[in-house]
Enzyme design. Sequence first.
Site, PDB file in Angstrom:
ATOM      1  N   CYS A  46       0.847  -1.197   0.000  1.00  0.00           N
ATOM      2  CA  CYS A  46       0.000   0.000   0.000  1.00  0.00           C
ATOM      3  C   CYS A  46       0.880   1.243   0.000  1.00  0.00           C
ATOM      4  O   CYS A  46       2.097   1.172   0.244  1.00  0.00           O
ATOM      5  CB  CYS A  46      -0.931   0.008   1.211  1.00  0.00           C
ATOM      6  SG  CYS A  46      -0.086   0.245   2.791  1.00  0.00           S
ATOM      7  N   CYS A  49       2.870   1.919   3.234  1.00  0.00           N
ATOM      8  CA  CYS A  49       4.003   1.016   3.425  1.00  0.00           C
ATOM      9  C   CYS A  49       5.159   1.376   2.502  1.00  0.00           C
ATOM     10  O   CYS A  49       6.328   1.190   2.847  1.00  0.00           O
ATOM     11  CB  CYS A  49       3.572  -0.441   3.213  1.00  0.00           C
ATOM     12  SG  CYS A  49       2.764  -1.178   4.654  1.00  0.00           S
ATOM     13  N   CYS A 138      -2.809  -4.925   1.467  1.00  0.00           N
ATOM     14  CA  CYS A 138      -1.365  -4.729   1.378  1.00  0.00           C
ATOM     15  C   CYS A 138      -0.623  -5.985   1.822  1.00  0.00           C
ATOM     16  O   CYS A 138      -0.963  -6.596   2.837  1.00  0.00           O
ATOM     17  CB  CYS A 138      -0.960  -3.545   2.251  1.00  0.00           C
ATOM     18  SG  CYS A 138       0.819  -3.291   2.380  1.00  0.00           S
ATOM     19  N   CYS A 141       1.490  -4.733   5.426  1.00  0.00           N
ATOM     20  CA  CYS A 141       0.790  -4.399   6.682  1.00  0.00           C
ATOM     21  C   CYS A 141      -0.520  -5.146   6.849  1.00  0.00           C
ATOM     22  O   CYS A 141      -1.188  -5.003   7.881  1.00  0.00           O
ATOM     23  CB  CYS A 141       0.555  -2.900   6.778  1.00  0.00           C
ATOM     24  SG  CYS A 141      -0.684  -2.263   5.609  1.00  0.00           S
ATOM     25  N   ASP A 374      -1.716 -11.601  64.428  1.00  0.00           N
ATOM     26  CA  ASP A 374      -2.571 -12.784  64.397  1.00  0.00           C
ATOM     27  C   ASP A 374      -4.025 -12.368  64.533  1.00  0.00           C
ATOM     28  O   ASP A 374      -4.345 -11.244  64.950  1.00  0.00           O
ATOM     29  CB  ASP A 374      -2.188 -13.744  65.534  1.00  0.00           C
ATOM     30  CG  ASP A 374      -0.833 -14.388  65.308  1.00  0.00           C
ATOM     31  OD1 ASP A 374      -0.403 -14.451  64.146  1.00  0.00           O
ATOM     32  OD2 ASP A 374      -0.207 -14.808  66.299  1.00  0.00           O
TER      33      ASP A 374
END
Length: 559
Positions: A46, A49, A138, A141, A374
């Site tokens: 794409c 990218c 793409c 990605c 305790d």
Amino acid sequence: MRKKDTNPLHLSHFISWCHDIERAAMLPLKDGDKPVVRKLLSSGCCARCVLRFCCISVQAAYRKPPQETLEELRAFIGNTENGKSQQSASDSHDAAGSEPPGEPPMKRAKLEPVEPGAAVGGDASAVVKVEEEESSVCVACLGILQELSGPTQAVKIAERVKEGEYEFDTLVLSVSLPAQLCVREHSCWLHVKKELREKSAALAKDDVIPVKEAFKWIMQGLVAKELGGVAVVIRSLFEVSVEFTHPETEADCHFLASTCASCFKPTKNKQSVFTRMAVVKALEKISDAVFLKHYAFPPPRPSSSCVPQDVKCLHTSIFIAGRYNKFCRSLPQTPWVIDGERRMESSVEELIAAPVLLSFRAAGFNFSSSGREDVDVRTLGNGRPFAMELLNPHRSKLSREEMKHLQETINKSSDKIRVRDLQIVSREAMGRMKEGEEAKTKSYTALVWTQKAIQSQDIAFIDGIKDLTLDQKTPLRVLHRRPLAVRQRVVHRMITRYLDPHHFHLELKTQAGTYIKEFVHGDFGRTKPNMSVLLKMDTDILELDVESVDVDWPPSIPE
């Protein structure tokens, strides 16, 4: 007078060229990036990218609409070659005059004809051929920087944040990606590296912009806008996490299990061995030749894009501290469960935690204190220091008045406990409660029984004993949860108050960690010396109160 050039073809070429220059100038690309752009576009990457692999770190470039960026990239790689094609078309038109205006050139090296309906005349639509349609997923990605990055996704993220009703000033956006993106990115990088090597250029893998970074650059401003302008920053106490998964993760990563088996070991809490960390480790180990032998180059086209999972919100823990008194001899500090069965209806931590969780709207808590008493021991005086870690609080700030009101709410909820000095503290300050714990001192009052009748003068000598060192073997009553050992502890001072022939009060100041009950009755000789040895008769402890825990924390708050 010079004749005005009205040739429509020349005019369209000029206008197109101007547009190309204008659009290409918007992206900070260099001529050396052209082979990378061509290679990646033709491989199915794409537009965003492509920018990543061109190492474009200008965030604004990623915020443009993907289609606009794609057109600019096409214009960028088309400029040089279009000039040659356009000149050829012009010469042909002047010579023959037979081609209708606006027709594309007859021959374009490495370029495809203009798509129907697109502008003509050698403009940006003359591009490197892309095998699939622009809407295809793409290969690098898997759609994350395409339709999964934009206003629609920002609205979904903002809606989830608003549903949580968190109070925050800033937020950090985190992203979890499927492991196979590492594999696909590695393949693209090798693909580009080969192209550049042939042109005597180089591309370091670390210079490629990560998908995560690009996603954040695109989404941060959009999310901030949807949340009314809240700052989306690098570090924040409030985290909004976006996770993506992909059905083909196993298929893309499977070859790594055989080529680098040592990197993938099954774990109890992981659904798949192909974690992002394991895949990155495997890619660092195997050679380029081995990788290319088993995986496509460039990556194969995916059949689907990533799937966004539920958006998760998480606020960093906050910490509160204070001191508590316990007035009841049948109340444990923490829930008392034996063999899966609850023995007491409540506990100190639960009585404190219930109003606190409600005020901070926290998902849970962790309780700690400076020692513990305790179930049958009271804690008096200034109380015992305690701290609580509040997990994923939806409120993180309370004013001084609100904290005071919270303290009053706790104290009114039960007559068994009382809280003071309640305040918000830092994580670092929590350590002060445990700092040098064994060097601290604690004061007690014990009600002691003696087997033989005594007079006040029989116990008077005890008041003169100072800094008595004890050897205490792990008591029988805690041996199931403490390791067997002999611990030395010091009784700094003792004061006796005679009551009757078989009872007296014993006030002690001791080193923290001293087992007082065992010092009084001896624990079958496991504590030496003990009160039975000192008085030369059997003794036992009937009641015990903690009078003070000498830890100067948290800071005192005036009533």
